[in-house]
Design an enzyme around this catalytic site. Structure first.
Site, PDB file in Angstrom:
ATOM      1  N   THR A  47      17.335 -18.172 -17.862  1.00 32.48           N
ATOM      2  CA  THR A  47      17.900 -18.358 -19.327  1.00 32.48           C
ATOM      3  C   THR A  47      17.775 -17.042 -20.015  1.00 32.48           C
ATOM      4  OG1 THR A  47      17.565 -20.465 -19.442  1.00 32.48           O
ATOM      5  CG2 THR A  47      17.901 -19.427 -21.370  1.00 32.48           C
ATOM      6  N   PRO A  66      16.128 -20.196  -5.151  1.00 34.22           N
ATOM      7  CA  PRO A  66      16.916 -20.959  -4.361  1.00 34.22           C
ATOM      8  C   PRO A  66      15.818 -21.766  -3.433  1.00 34.22           C
ATOM      9  CG  PRO A  66      17.790 -18.806  -4.089  1.00 34.22           C
ATOM     10  CD  PRO A  66      16.511 -18.643  -4.884  1.00 34.22           C
ATOM     11  N   GLN A  89      10.403 -36.231 -14.159  1.00 33.56           N
ATOM     12  CA  GLN A  89       9.524 -36.814 -13.060  1.00 33.56           C
ATOM     13  C   GLN A  89       8.228 -35.758 -12.905  1.00 33.56           C
ATOM     14  OE1 GLN A  89      12.795 -36.245 -12.972  1.00 33.56           O
ATOM     15  NE2 GLN A  89      13.371 -38.266 -12.807  1.00 33.56           N
ATOM     16  N   THR A  99      10.977 -30.959 -14.789  1.00 34.99           N
ATOM     17  CA  THR A  99      11.659 -32.264 -15.275  1.00 34.99           C
ATOM     18  C   THR A  99      10.860 -33.371 -15.681  1.00 34.99           C
ATOM     19  OG1 THR A  99      11.415 -32.825 -12.953  1.00 34.99           O
ATOM     20  CG2 THR A  99      13.320 -31.640 -13.243  1.00 34.99           C
ATOM     21  N   SER A 130      -2.848 -29.014 -21.627  1.00 31.32           N
ATOM     22  CA  SER A 130      -1.918 -29.064 -20.388  1.00 31.32           C
ATOM     23  C   SER A 130      -1.501 -30.612 -20.342  1.00 31.32           C
ATOM     24  CB  SER A 130      -2.508 -28.721 -19.212  1.00 31.32           C
ATOM     25  OG  SER A 130      -2.903 -27.544 -19.053  1.00 31.32           O
ATOM     26  N   GLU A 156      11.693 -26.151 -17.485  1.00 27.24           N
ATOM     27  CA  GLU A 156      10.077 -26.174 -17.972  1.00 27.24           C
ATOM     28  C   GLU A 156       9.542 -27.285 -17.335  1.00 27.24           C
ATOM     29  OE1 GLU A 156      10.393 -22.737 -18.724  1.00 27.24           O
ATOM     30  OE2 GLU A 156       8.216 -23.499 -19.539  1.00 27.24           O
ATOM     31  N   GLY A 164      12.397 -25.075  -7.161  1.00 30.68           N
ATOM     32  CA  GLY A 164      12.332 -25.406  -8.312  1.00 30.68           C
ATOM     33  C   GLY A 164      11.268 -26.176  -8.943  1.00 30.68           C
TER      34      GLY A 164
HETATM   35  C1  LIG Z   1      20.557 -24.472 -17.873  1.00 29.42           C
HETATM   36  C2  LIG Z   1      19.433 -24.133 -16.912  1.00 29.42           C
HETATM   37  C3  LIG Z   1      18.372 -23.177 -17.636  1.00 29.42           C
HETATM   38  C4  LIG Z   1      17.358 -22.692 -16.646  1.00 29.42           C
HETATM   39  N1  LIG Z   1      16.461 -21.861 -17.303  1.00 29.42           N
HETATM   40  C5  LIG Z   1      15.515 -21.538 -16.553  1.00 29.42           C
HETATM   41  C6  LIG Z   1      14.636 -20.356 -16.687  1.00 29.42           C
HETATM   42  O1  LIG Z   1      14.998 -19.658 -17.776  1.00 29.42           O
HETATM   43  N2  LIG Z   1      13.516 -19.704 -15.900  1.00 29.42           N
HETATM   44  C7  LIG Z   1      13.560 -20.355 -14.939  1.00 29.42           C
HETATM   45  O2  LIG Z   1      12.695 -20.137 -14.014  1.00 29.42           O
HETATM   46  N3  LIG Z   1      14.073 -21.647 -14.434  1.00 29.42           N
HETATM   47  C8  LIG Z   1      15.129 -22.171 -15.363  1.00 29.42           C
HETATM   48  N4  LIG Z   1      15.867 -23.132 -14.987  1.00 29.42           N
HETATM   49  C9  LIG Z   1      15.634 -24.018 -13.752  1.00 29.42           C
HETATM   50  C10 LIG Z   1      14.892 -25.264 -13.867  1.00 29.42           C
HETATM   51  O3  LIG Z   1      13.420 -25.095 -14.533  1.00 29.42           O
HETATM   52  C11 LIG Z   1      15.010 -26.141 -12.590  1.00 29.42           C
HETATM   53  O4  LIG Z   1      16.156 -26.582 -12.307  1.00 29.42           O
HETATM   54  C12 LIG Z   1      13.869 -27.202 -12.725  1.00 29.42           C
HETATM   55  O5  LIG Z   1      12.582 -26.980 -12.603  1.00 29.42           O
HETATM   56  C13 LIG Z   1      14.066 -28.459 -11.500  1.00 29.42           C
HETATM   57  O6  LIG Z   1      14.078 -27.688 -10.296  1.00 29.42           O
HETATM   58  P1  LIG Z   1      15.591 -27.873  -9.291  1.00 29.42           P
HETATM   59  O7  LIG Z   1      16.607 -27.799 -10.104  1.00 29.42           O
HETATM   60  O8  LIG Z   1      14.967 -27.074  -8.170  1.00 29.42           O
HETATM   61  O9  LIG Z   1      15.383 -29.448  -8.898  1.00 29.42           O
HETATM   62  P2  LIG Z   1      14.376 -29.972  -7.753  1.00 29.42           P
HETATM   63  O10 LIG Z   1      12.980 -29.396  -7.793  1.00 29.42           O
HETATM   64  O11 LIG Z   1      15.037 -29.578  -6.338  1.00 29.42           O
HETATM   65  O12 LIG Z   1      14.463 -31.482  -8.236  1.00 29.42           O
HETATM   66  C14 LIG Z   1      15.685 -32.324  -8.019  1.00 29.42           C
HETATM   67  C15 LIG Z   1      15.173 -33.883  -8.387  1.00 29.42           C
HETATM   68  O13 LIG Z   1      13.947 -34.200  -7.746  1.00 29.42           O
HETATM   69  C16 LIG Z   1      12.862 -34.506  -8.684  1.00 29.42           C
HETATM   70  N5  LIG Z   1      11.604 -34.150  -7.872  1.00 29.42           N
HETATM   71  C17 LIG Z   1      11.323 -32.833  -7.361  1.00 29.42           C
HETATM   72  N6  LIG Z   1       9.915 -32.863  -6.872  1.00 29.42           N
HETATM   73  C18 LIG Z   1       9.492 -34.315  -7.191  1.00 29.42           C
HETATM   74  C19 LIG Z   1       8.166 -34.934  -7.036  1.00 29.42           C
HETATM   75  N7  LIG Z   1       7.235 -34.419  -6.581  1.00 29.42           N
HETATM   76  N8  LIG Z   1       8.295 -36.066  -7.306  1.00 29.42           N
HETATM   77  C20 LIG Z   1       9.200 -36.766  -8.076  1.00 29.42           C
HETATM   78  N9  LIG Z   1      10.299 -36.408  -8.180  1.00 29.42           N
HETATM   79  C21 LIG Z   1      10.362 -35.076  -7.926  1.00 29.42           C
HETATM   80  C22 LIG Z   1      13.289 -33.597  -9.938  1.00 29.42           C
HETATM   81  O14 LIG Z   1      12.652 -34.336 -11.074  1.00 29.42           O
HETATM   82  C23 LIG Z   1      14.758 -33.850  -9.684  1.00 29.42           C
HETATM   83  O15 LIG Z   1      15.329 -34.834 -10.451  1.00 29.42           O
HETATM   84  C24 LIG Z   1      16.981 -23.687 -15.687  1.00 29.42           C
HETATM   85  C25 LIG Z   1      17.855 -24.607 -15.199  1.00 29.42           C
HETATM   86  C26 LIG Z   1      19.028 -24.866 -15.710  1.00 29.42           C
HETATM   87  C27 LIG Z   1      19.805 -25.905 -15.148  1.00 29.42           C
END
Ligand SMILES: Cc1cc2nc3c(=O)[nH]c(=O)nc-3n(C[C@H](O)[C@H](O)[C@H](O)COP(=O)(O)OP(=O)(O)OC[C@H]3O[C@@H](n4cnc5c(N)ncnc54)[C@H](O)[C@@H]3O)c2cc1C
Length: 399
Positions: A165, A135, A380, A378, A326, A376, A138
Site C-alpha cells: 500500500t 509471492p 482467520q 486476515t 497483542s 494486517e 502472506g
Molecule cells: C489491497 C491490499 C493492500 C495490501 N497492503 C499491504 C501492505 O501495505 N503491506 C503488506 O505487506 N501486505 C499488504 N497486503 C497483503 C495482505 O496483508 C495479505 O493479502 C494478507 O496478509 C493475506 O495473505 P495472502 O493474500 O497471501 O493470503 P493467504 O495467506 O494465502 O491466505 C488465504 C486464505 O487462507 C486463510 N489462512 C491462511 N493461513 C491460515 C491458517 N493458518 N489458518 C486458517 N486460515 C488460514 C487466510 O485467512 C485466507 O482466507 C495487502 C493486500 C491487499 C489486497
C-alpha cells in the site's frame, strides 16, 4: 477505563469529521473511478496535519507508538488513541483516501513502534509504506524469503514484495527481510529503504475491488544496498525473543486498521439510518420486540458496531499505557474487520437497488470495507493468534 472519548481529543475528532464530509466525500467517487490517479487534493490536508503535529497535537500514524509517558503510574490517552479516533472519522469520509494520505502510512506506525531514538529523529516527516507480503508468503509472515546480507556498513536486500500500500507514492518503504533463513523468525528484521535507492523498482500497480484511491505496488529488490543504520531496532538475532521485534509493529497497526473498519461501517450505518429515518424511533423508546424487522436489524448492527469500537479503543489505550496488547489488538482487528464487512454489506442489502447503485456510496463502502478484514492479518489469522494466547500455545503448536 473511561468509556467516553477523552475531552482533549474532541477538537481533533470534530476537525477530522468536518474534513471527511467537506474534503474526502466530495472526491470519493472521482478517485474510485480514477484508479491509480494521485489525489492531489490530499496535499493541503497532509500539510495541515503536519502543522497540527508540529504544534504538539500529535495526530496520525506516526504518533501511534509504545513510548507512553515518563511517569509509569500515570494513565494516559496518547498517540495511539488519538490516531485511531482521527482515523475513524477520516474513514467515515473515505478509506482509500485515508490510506493515500502523505506521511500517514503503515510504515510510519512501524517506525514509531520499533525505531530507536536516533532513527525516530532521522525518519521524522517521511512517508513510509510497509512491505511484508511476498509471492508465496502472506498470512505466514515468518516464511518471508527476501534476504538482507551484511556488507560492511550496509545491508544488501534481494527479493520481491507484493501488495505494498502506497508503495509507489511513499518516500520510503519499511521492508521485512531475513538476516539468516536458517534462524527462522528471530532473524527477520525491518529496513527503511528510501524511494529511488538503486536496486529497488516498482514493477506494477494492482487493480482491486475497493480502496481504488490507494496505490498497491509490486516492488522488486535486486542487490539493493541500504545503510546498516536503517535496520529498525536491534540488529542482534535473539532466538529466545523470536519474532517479537518486528511483530511489535502489529500491536500498533492492527488497532488502527480496526479503527478504519469502524469508520467505514459508521458511514454505511449513518446513511442507512438517514434513508429509513421515517421508519426508526430516534429515541429508542419502542421495546425491541415491538420494533419492525428493519429497525431490529439496524439496532443489532449499531450494537455490534459499538462493541467493535470499544474493543478497538481498549487496544489503543493499552498501547498508550505500555501494556502488552497483542491479544487485544487481534481481538479488535477480528471483531471490527468482521463487523465492518457485515454492516456495510447489510446496508447495501437493506437499501436494495439504491444500495447497489452508484448514485449512493453504500456499494463503494461495502467494497472498501473488505480489505480491512484482510490486510494486517486476515480474520482467520487474528482468530488463530487469539486462540494461541488464550491456550498458551506457541505458533508451532497451533498452526
Ligand atoms: C489491497 C491490499 C493492500 C495490501 N497492503 C499491504 C501492505 O501495505 N503491506 C503488506 O505487506 N501486505 C499488504 N497486503 C497483503 C495482505 O496483508 C495479505 O493479502 C494478507 O496478509 C493475506 O495473505 P495472502 O493474500 O497471501 O493470503 P493467504 O495467506 O494465502 O491466505 C488465504 C486464505 O487462507 C486463510 N489462512 C491462511 N493461513 C491460515 C491458517 N493458518 N489458518 C486458517 N486460515 C488460514 C487466510 O485467512 C485466507 O482466507 C495487502 C493486500 C491487499 C489486497
Amino acid at each position: 477505563m473511561n468509556l467516553q472519548n477523552p475531552k482533549k481529543f474532541q477538537m481533533l475528532i470534530d476537525q477530522a469529521h468536518e474534513t471527511a464530509l467537506n474534503v474526502l466525500r466530495p472526491i470519493s467517487r472521482k478517485y474510485d473511478k480514477a484508479e491509480h490517479a494521485y489525489p492531489k487534493e490530499l496535499d493541503m490536508l497532509a500539510a495541515l496535519l503536519d502543522g497540527m503535529n508540529e504544534s504538539g497535537e500529535g495526530v496520525g500514524a506516526a504518533n501511534a507508538s509504545k513510548r507512553g509517558t515518563a511517569d509509569p503510574d500515570a494513565v494516559v490517552n496518547g498517540g495511539n488513541m488519538s490516531a485511531a479516533l482521527g482515523i475513524i472519522e477520516m474513514c467515515y469520509g473515505d478509506t482509500g483516501l485515508l490510506l493515500s494520505m502523505p506521511r500517514q502510512g503503515l510504515g510510519n506506525s512501524a517506525i514509531a513502534a520499533v525505531a530507536n531514538d536516533e532513527q525516530l529523529e532521522r525518519f521524522k516527516g517521511t512517508w513510509a509504506a510497509m512491505a511484508i507480503t511476498e509471492p508465496g508468503c502472506g498470512s505466514d509472515s515468518a516464511s518471508i524469503r527476501t534476504t538482507a546480507t551484511k556488507d560492511g556498513d550496509d545491508y544488501i536486500l534481494n527479493g520481491e514484495k507484493i501488495f505494498v500500500t502506497s508503495g509507489e507514492r511513499a518516500d520510503s518503504v519499511v521492508v521485512w527481510a531475513t538476516l539468516d533463513k536458517k534462524l527462522g523468525r528471530a532473524a527477520i528484521k525491518s529496513f527503511v529503504v528510501p524511494k529511488g535507492t538503486p536496486g529497488m523498482k516498482v514493477e506494477r500497480l494492482e487493480h482491486k475491488l475497493g480502496i481504488k484511491a490507494s496505490d498497491t505496488a509490486v516492488i522488486s529488490f535486486i542487490d539493493c544496498r541500504v545503510p546498516a543504520a536503517n535496520l529498525l531496532g536491534n540488529p542482534e538475532i535473539d532466538v529466545a525473543k523470536g519474532f517479537a521485534g518486528v511483530m511489535e509493529t502489529f500491536d500498533n497497526t492492527r488497532p488502527l486498521v480496526a479503527a478504519m473498519a469502524v469508520g467505514c461501517a459508521k458511514a454505511s450505518l449513518e446513511r442507512i439510518k438517514e434513508i429509513f429515518k421515517d421508519q426508526l424511533d430516534p429515541d429508542y423508546k419502542t421495546p425491541y420486540l415491538q420494533t419492525s424487522n428493519l429497525a431490529a436489524q439496524i439496532y443489532r448492527m449499531e450494537a455490534e458496531w459499538e462493541a467493535a469500537r470499544l474493543l478497538m479503543i481498549k487496544a489503543t489505550w493499552m498501547a498508550d499505557n505500555k501494556k502488552p496488547n497483542s491479544k487485544e489488538a487481534s481481538i479488535a482487528k477480528a471483531k471490527a474487520g468482521r463487523v465492518g464487512n457485515e454492516i456495510t454489506l447489510k446496508c447495501v442489502e437493506l437499501a436494495a437497488s439504491v444500495g447497489y447503485g452508484e448514485d449512493e456510496l453504500l456499494e463503494k463502502w461495502a467494497r472498501d470495507s473488505k480489505i480491512l478484514d484482510i490486510f494486517e492479518g486476515t480474520q482467520q489469522i487474528q482468530q488463530l493468534i487469539i486462540a494461541r494466547r488464550e491456550l498458551g500455545k506457541s505458533s508451532s503448536e497451533l498452526k
